[in-house]
Design a protein around this motif. Structure first.
Motif, PDB file in Angstrom:
ATOM      1  N   PRO A  78      -0.651 -30.412 -36.174  1.00 58.31           N
ATOM      2  CA  PRO A  78      -0.381 -28.967 -36.373  1.00 58.31           C
ATOM      3  C   PRO A  78      -1.238 -27.901 -36.839  1.00 58.31           C
ATOM      4  O   PRO A  78      -1.276 -26.972 -36.431  1.00 58.31           O
ATOM      5  CB  PRO A  78       0.904 -29.194 -37.346  1.00 58.31           C
ATOM      6  CG  PRO A  78       1.303 -30.761 -37.309  1.00 58.31           C
ATOM      7  CD  PRO A  78       0.074 -31.364 -36.719  1.00 58.31           C
ATOM      8  N   VAL A  79      -2.293 -28.437 -37.483  1.00 57.24           N
ATOM      9  CA  VAL A  79      -3.226 -27.774 -38.280  1.00 57.24           C
ATOM     10  C   VAL A  79      -4.239 -27.258 -36.867  1.00 57.24           C
ATOM     11  O   VAL A  79      -4.470 -25.786 -37.014  1.00 57.24           O
ATOM     12  CB  VAL A  79      -4.132 -28.248 -39.204  1.00 57.24           C
ATOM     13  CG1 VAL A  79      -5.241 -27.631 -39.799  1.00 57.24           C
ATOM     14  CG2 VAL A  79      -3.243 -28.978 -40.445  1.00 57.24           C
ATOM     15  N   ALA A 102      -3.392 -26.977 -33.753  1.00 57.85           N
ATOM     16  CA  ALA A 102      -2.618 -26.008 -33.011  1.00 57.85           C
ATOM     17  C   ALA A 102      -2.558 -24.584 -33.459  1.00 57.85           C
ATOM     18  O   ALA A 102      -2.300 -23.735 -32.856  1.00 57.85           O
ATOM     19  CB  ALA A 102      -1.089 -26.591 -32.820  1.00 57.85           C
ATOM     20  N   TYR A 103      -2.538 -24.391 -34.973  1.00 63.40           N
ATOM     21  CA  TYR A 103      -2.478 -23.392 -35.646  1.00 63.40           C
ATOM     22  C   TYR A 103      -3.734 -22.582 -35.502  1.00 63.40           C
ATOM     23  O   TYR A 103      -3.770 -21.154 -35.361  1.00 63.40           O
ATOM     24  CB  TYR A 103      -1.980 -23.560 -37.064  1.00 63.40           C
ATOM     25  CG  TYR A 103      -1.982 -22.170 -37.758  1.00 63.40           C
ATOM     26  CD1 TYR A 103      -0.821 -21.163 -37.775  1.00 63.40           C
ATOM     27  CD2 TYR A 103      -2.919 -22.091 -38.908  1.00 63.40           C
ATOM     28  CE1 TYR A 103      -0.688 -20.283 -38.429  1.00 63.40           C
ATOM     29  CE2 TYR A 103      -2.840 -20.821 -39.616  1.00 63.40           C
ATOM     30  CZ  TYR A 103      -1.681 -19.851 -39.309  1.00 63.40           C
ATOM     31  OH  TYR A 103      -1.520 -18.733 -40.207  1.00 63.40           O
ATOM     32  N   VAL A 104      -4.774 -23.098 -35.569  1.00 63.85           N
ATOM     33  CA  VAL A 104      -6.049 -22.614 -35.598  1.00 63.85           C
ATOM     34  C   VAL A 104      -6.703 -22.237 -34.198  1.00 63.85           C
ATOM     35  O   VAL A 104      -6.363 -22.878 -33.347  1.00 63.85           O
ATOM     36  CB  VAL A 104      -7.271 -23.365 -36.434  1.00 63.85           C
ATOM     37  CG1 VAL A 104      -8.632 -22.933 -36.310  1.00 63.85           C
ATOM     38  CG2 VAL A 104      -6.856 -23.620 -37.914  1.00 63.85           C
ATOM     39  N   HIS A 105      -7.323 -21.069 -33.915  1.00 62.44           N
ATOM     40  CA  HIS A 105      -8.019 -20.615 -32.855  1.00 62.44           C
ATOM     41  C   HIS A 105      -9.107 -21.725 -32.401  1.00 62.44           C
ATOM     42  O   HIS A 105      -9.785 -22.085 -33.230  1.00 62.44           O
ATOM     43  CB  HIS A 105      -8.644 -19.340 -32.854  1.00 62.44           C
ATOM     44  CG  HIS A 105      -8.868 -18.658 -31.746  1.00 62.44           C
ATOM     45  ND1 HIS A 105     -10.008 -18.990 -30.850  1.00 62.44           N
ATOM     46  CD2 HIS A 105      -8.206 -17.821 -30.770  1.00 62.44           C
ATOM     47  CE1 HIS A 105     -10.162 -18.134 -29.888  1.00 62.44           C
ATOM     48  NE2 HIS A 105      -9.078 -17.673 -29.810  1.00 62.44           N
ATOM     49  N   THR A 107      -6.058 -21.228 -42.807  1.00 60.21           N
ATOM     50  CA  THR A 107      -6.015 -19.685 -41.992  1.00 60.21           C
ATOM     51  C   THR A 107      -6.172 -20.084 -40.532  1.00 60.21           C
ATOM     52  O   THR A 107      -6.510 -20.887 -40.140  1.00 60.21           O
ATOM     53  CB  THR A 107      -6.982 -18.642 -42.671  1.00 60.21           C
ATOM     54  OG1 THR A 107      -8.383 -19.415 -42.410  1.00 60.21           O
ATOM     55  CG2 THR A 107      -6.954 -18.862 -44.386  1.00 60.21           C
ATOM     56  N   ARG A 108      -5.970 -18.884 -39.874  1.00 62.28           N
ATOM     57  CA  ARG A 108      -6.364 -18.768 -38.411  1.00 62.28           C
ATOM     58  C   ARG A 108      -7.524 -19.290 -37.961  1.00 62.28           C
ATOM     59  O   ARG A 108      -7.991 -19.248 -36.976  1.00 62.28           O
ATOM     60  CB  ARG A 108      -5.579 -17.484 -37.893  1.00 62.28           C
ATOM     61  CG  ARG A 108      -4.009 -17.688 -37.995  1.00 62.28           C
ATOM     62  CD  ARG A 108      -3.302 -18.241 -36.964  1.00 62.28           C
ATOM     63  NE  ARG A 108      -3.566 -17.760 -35.729  1.00 62.28           N
ATOM     64  CZ  ARG A 108      -2.945 -18.187 -34.491  1.00 62.28           C
ATOM     65  NH1 ARG A 108      -2.267 -19.301 -34.773  1.00 62.28           N
ATOM     66  NH2 ARG A 108      -3.304 -17.755 -33.311  1.00 62.28           N
TER      67      ARG A 108
END
Length: 71
Positions: free
Chosen positions: A8-9, A11-14, A44-45
């Motif tokens: 999930p991390v 998937a969240y980060v660019h 963070t993203r």
């Protein structure tokens, strides 16, 4: 690092920031294996990882729970 708990991390980060994220998560996972501590992370993203909370160091389990003491 193919640890499914970090999916999930990622998937969240660019995707541009994945190498930086991988390096930070690798260092945290290595420290976690050595000490047995758990972490609550904030990501963070842009792939920056901040450790918000750290658990206590676990005490090692005794090898033998039963010990005989002579009377």
């Amino acid at each position: 690092m193919s640890d499914p708990r970090f999916a999930p991390v990622y998937a969240y980060v660019h995707p541009v920031f994945w190498p930086w994220l991988w390096l930070q998560l690798w260092a945290i996972a290595t420290h976690q294996k050595e000490t047995g501590q758990d972490f609550l992370l904030n990501v963070t993203r842009c792939g920056f990882v901040r450790i918000k909370y750290v658990s206590d160091v676990r005490k090692p389990k005794p090898k033998n729970l039963y010990t005989y003491e002579a009377p």
